[in-house]
Design an enzyme around this catalytic site. Structure first.
Site, PDB file in Angstrom:
ATOM      1  CB  CYS A 142      77.207  50.347  29.297  1.00 52.20           C
ATOM      2  SG  CYS A 142      76.796  49.616  30.896  1.00 52.20           S
ATOM      3  CG  HIS A 159      80.356  47.160  29.512  1.00 52.34           C
ATOM      4  ND1 HIS A 159      79.901  48.454  29.384  1.00 52.34           N
ATOM      5  CD2 HIS A 159      80.998  46.883  28.336  1.00 52.34           C
ATOM      6  CE1 HIS A 159      80.256  48.945  28.211  1.00 52.34           C
ATOM      7  NE2 HIS A 159      80.922  48.008  27.558  1.00 52.34           N
ATOM      8  CG  ASP A 198      81.280  48.298  24.106  1.00 53.16           C
ATOM      9  OD1 ASP A 198      80.442  49.216  24.213  1.00 53.16           O
ATOM     10  OD2 ASP A 198      81.922  47.863  25.080  1.00 53.16           O
TER      11      ASP A 198
END
Length: 662
Positions: A226, A268, A283
Site C-alpha cells: 500500500c 495503510h 486509494d
C-alpha cells in the site's frame, strides 16, 4: 557577486539564470517531508514502524531518484550553481552551463509553476481547510467528492490502461498524459494505469520491517504494497504537475474484524490530490483489486469507488493520522471510526443508500434480529448466517429489502448480506455480528426455504402478477391452502413443496401440489402431509426458450394442527393439459374395494375413461364436466385416460392414482 576565477571553462554562449527568493527559516523544513506529513502526527505505541516507515523510506529514496537518471547526472557535472545571501536573507542564484545543456533551474521553475500552491509561488501544498471539508454524515448527493460523470473518461481509461510499462517514470507519465486535457484527466490517467498494472505484493505486506519500494523496482516487478502504491501515485502525479500527498492511517481492509480496535503502527496509506481548488481522496491499492481471504492471493478487480471518493464515505474504512485529512466537518474520532458501521465499497457500488441498524453489532430480541436496506433501485439480495443461506426470511421491496433472522443457537453469529445490482454476480455489501441470548425454537425454518420469500417486483418481472397472497407467510388450520396468480403469456409455472421431516422426497415434492389453470390465472392447491413448516417454491420458464426452470420466490406455509395427514395428489402426465381441472377425487390414494366418483374438466378431447381392474367410461354433462364412477376392487392402480381424436383408437394417460392395500 563575482564568479570565481577557477570556474570551469565554458563556451562563449552561456546562460545566466538569476533567482531571488526569501531564505527559509533557520529550521530549514523540507517541503516534501512537510507536505507528506501535514500537521503534528499523534504518536501511538510502536510509532511509525509499518506503513509510516515505508513512507519515510520512500521519501528519502524519492529525493535520490529525482536526479537518478544517468543523463541528468552527467549534465549536473557540467553545471555550476553559485548562491549567496545578503543581510536581508535574499538568495541570489546563478547557474553556469554549456549551451547544449538544459538549465536545471528552468526545469525546477517549470515544475514549481505547475505545483505552486498559492499566488506567492509557494511550492508547499496548501494544508486542508474549511473549503475542503464536506458535511458528515453523507448527504446521498454523490459517491464522488466532485461533480463528474465517469463515462466522460471512457476513451481516456481505455488509452491509459493500454499504455505499456516503461523503465522510467518520466517516460511513462509523459505518454500517459498525452491524451489528458486537464489536471483531473492527468490524475485519472495515472490512477487507471496503476490500478490495471500494479499488483499487490501480499508477501511483502506481511513483513514486519517493510522495505521501501523504489519506483524503478515497482515498474520492474509491477508489484508493491500500500505505501508503494501511494508513493508511486504521488510521484507520478507530481511528474504530471499535480499536487499530491501520501496519507498514512488505519483501515478496515484485509483481515479486519467487525468491532476491532486500532492502535500502534498504521496499517495503510493512500493519497490526497489537489484538483479544482480542493483536496480529494484516492486509494489506488484498493482500486486495483482484492486479496482472497482463503488463498491470500491478489486478483485484479478494478474498483471505481476509491477514485475521488466522497470523504463522508471514505471515512468508513480510512482513518488518517491527521484528522484534517478526513476532509470532514465535523471530523470523526478514532473511537467513532472503530464503532461505526462498515459499509463495504460494493454497498455503494450496488446502489445502496442506508441500512438499519447502522451499528456493526446487533442483539436479537426474542430470538429474532431484523435488518432493512434501502436502495436507489430494485435490487436482488441474499444473506448468509454463519456461511449458510438458512434461518432467515428475506423479502424484496421496491427499493430495498427486509430480513428477519432467527439464529438456531445462542452465542455470536456472523451475518453477511449480498446484493446483485446490475451485474450477474452477488457481492458482499454488509456484515454484522449477531449476539443471541435466546432461541425461539418455534420459529425454526425449513432448510430448503430459499430467498426471497413472498412475491415482489422480481416475480412480476418474471411473469407472475397479482398474487392472491402478497404476504410471504401462509397459515392453514386444516393443512390445505390455495394460492393463485396471473401468468404472462408464454410462461410456464412449476411448484414444489419442501419440508425437513417426514415422507417428502425429491420424487414426491410436487405431488402435494396440484396445479390448475383458469384463463390467465394459475391456482396451486396445496395439501400438507403433516403439521409443520414448509417451503412452497415457485419456478418459471418461457415455453419457447430452452433451459431449466428458474426459481423466483417461495412461500412459507405453516400448520400447527397435529391431526393433519393429507395424502399426495394423483400423479399427472405430460398430456394433462394446462387448462384441465381436477374436481374429484383430489387424493392421489384411493380406498380399496370402493366405488369412487370422478369429475374433471377436460378440454379438446373426444372421449374419457377410468381404467382399474375394468374400464369405466366418463360422460360429458351439460356443465362441461366429465363424470362417472370406478370400482377399486382387485387393483392397485387406477388411471384416467383420454382419446383426443375420435377417429383414432389410441388413448393417453393423464392421471394416475394409487389404491390402498386391503
Amino acid at each position: 557577486m563575482e564568479l570565481k576565477k577557477d570556474s570551469p571553462a565554458v563556451t562563449i554562449d552561456m546562460l545566466l539564470i538569476v533567482h531571488s527568493e526569501k531564505r527559509r527559516a533557520a529550521q530549514g523544513a523540507h517541503p516534501e517531508r512537510q507536505a507528506a506529513d501535514p500537521g503534528a502526527p499523534r504518536q501511538r505505541p510502536g510509532g511509525f514502524q509499518g506503513v509510516a516507515n515505508g513512507i519515510r523510506k520512500w521519501q528519502k529514496r524519492e529525493a535520490d531518484d529525482h536526479h537518478g537518471h544517468r543523463a541528468e547526472k552527467q549534465q549536473l557535472q557540467q553545471t555550476q550553481v553559485i548562491a549567496s545571501y545578503d543581510s536581508q536573507g535574499t538568495q541570489l542564484t546563478v547557474e553556469v552551463h554549456s549551451r547544449d545543456a538544459t538549465p536545471q533551474l528552468l526545469k525546477k521553475f517549470t515544475l514549481a509553476n505547475r505545483l505552486q500552491g498559492d499566488k506567492n509561488g509557494n511550492t508547499r501544498p496548501r494544508q486542508p481547510g474549511g473549503k475542503d471539508a464536506h458535511a458528515y454524515p453523507w448527504d446521498r448527493s454523490s459517491l464522488k467528492s466532485m461533480s463528474l460523470d465517469v463515462r466522460q473518461f471512457e476513451r481516456l481509461d481505455t488509452y491509459a490502461s493500454q499504455v505499456a510499462v516503461k523503465s522510467g517514470l518520466d517516460e511513462l507519465v509523459g505518454e500517459l498524459v498525452q491524451e489528458a486535457q486537464s489536471d483531473l484527466e492527468r490524475v485519472r490517467a495515472v490512477w487507471i494505469w496503476i490500478c490495471h498494472h500494479i499488483e499487490y505484493d501480499v508477501l511483502a505486506a506481511q513483513e514486519k520491517d517493510r522495505q521501501a519500494f523504489k519506483p524503478t523496482d515497482i515498474l520492474r516487478t509491477q508489484k508493491t504494497n500500500c505505501d508503494g502504491y501511494a508513493g508511486l501515485f504521488e510521484k507520478m502525479c507530481r511528474i504530471a504537475g499535480v499536487q499530491c500527498l501520501t496519507v498514512p492511517g488505519y483501515s478496515k481492509g484485509f483481515g479486519y474484524q467487525t468491532g476491532q480496535s486500532f492502535s500502534g503502527e498504521f496499517d495503510h496509506a493512500w493519497n490526497a490530490v489537489y484538483l479544482e481548488g480542493r483536496w480529494h481522496l484516492v486509494d489506488s491499492t484498493w482500486g486495483s483489486g482484492l486479496v482472497d481471504k482463503t488463498t491470500s492471493k491478489f486478483t485484479f478487480l478494478y474498483n471505481e469507488f476509491y477514485f475521488l471518493t466522497h470523504p463522508a464515505l471514505f471515512i468508513e474504512d480510512h482513518f488518517p493520522d491527521n484528522k484534517n485529512w478526513q476532509l470532514l466537518k465535523p471530523a470523526q474520532s478514532l473511537q467513532q471510526f472503530e464503532n461505526s458501521m462498515y459499509h463495504k465499497s460494493e454497498f455503494y457500488n450496488k446502489g445502496m443508500l442506508s441500512a438499519h441498524p447502522d451499528t456493526p453489532m446487533i442483539r436479537t430480541v426474542n430470538g429474532k434480529a431484523t435488518v432493512t436496506l434501502e436502495s436507489c433501485a430494485p435490487t436482488l439480495f441474499m444473506f448468509m448466517l454463519n456461511g449458510k443461506q438458512e434461518h432467515g426470511l428475506l423479502s424484496l421491496r421496491e427499493n430495498g429489502m427486509k430480513l428477519e433472522v432467527y439464529p438456531p443457537t445462542t452465542g455470536t453469529h456472523q451475518l453477511q448480506i449480498f446484493a446483485k445490482g446490475g451485474s450477474e454476480i452477488y457481492s458482499a455489501v454488509l456484515e454484522y455480528t449477531l449476539k443471541c441470548n435466546y432461541v425461539d425454537f418455534g420459529a425454526q425454518l425449513p432448510s430448503e426455504l430459499h430467498q426471497p420469500v413472498g412475491p415482489s417486483w422480481f416475480s412480476e418481472q418474471m411473469g407472475i402478477v397479482k398474487p392472491s397472497h402478497s404476504h410471504p407467510i401462509i397459515h392453514t388450520t386444516d393443512g390445505r391452502c390455495a394460492v393463485s396468480f396471473g401468468v404472462d403469456e408464454g410462461v410456464s409455472v412449476l411448484a414444489s413443496l419442501h419440508g425437513d421431516e417426514g415422507p417428502i422426497t425429491e420424487e414426491t415434492q410436487r405431488r402435494y401440489i396440484f396445479q390448475v389453470h383458469r384463463e390467465k390465472r394459475t391456482e396451486l392447491k396445496v395439501q400438507l402431509p403433516r403439521a409443520g413448516k414448509f417451503a412452497l417454491k415457485i419456478f418459471v420458464k418461457k415455453r419457447q426458450e430452452p433451459g431449466n426452470y428458474i426459481f423466483v420466490f417461495n412461500y412459507l406455509v405453516c400448520c400447527t394442527n397435529t391431526k393433519v395427514n393429507w395424502p399426495m395428489f394423483p400423479e399427472s402426465f405430460g398430456n394433462w393439459g394446462p387448462d384441465n381441472e381436477l374436481l374429484e377425487p383430489l387424493s392421489g390414494v384411493l380406498p380399496a374395494n370402493r366405488n369412487v366418483e370422478f369429475k374433471l374438466k377436460l378440454h379438446g378431447i373426444a372421449k374419457a375413461l377410468v381404467k382399474g381392474q375394468d374400464t369405466w367410461p366418463l360422460t360429458l354433462n351439460p356443465e362441461g364436466v366429465w363424470e362417472g364412477s370406478c370400482s377399486t376392487a382387485g387393483c392397485q392402480e387406477v388411471y384416467v385416460m383420454v382419446l383426443e381424436n375420435a377417429n383414432h383408437n389410441f388413448y393417453s394417460y393423464i392421471l394416475k392414482y394409487q389404491v390402498n392395500a386391503q
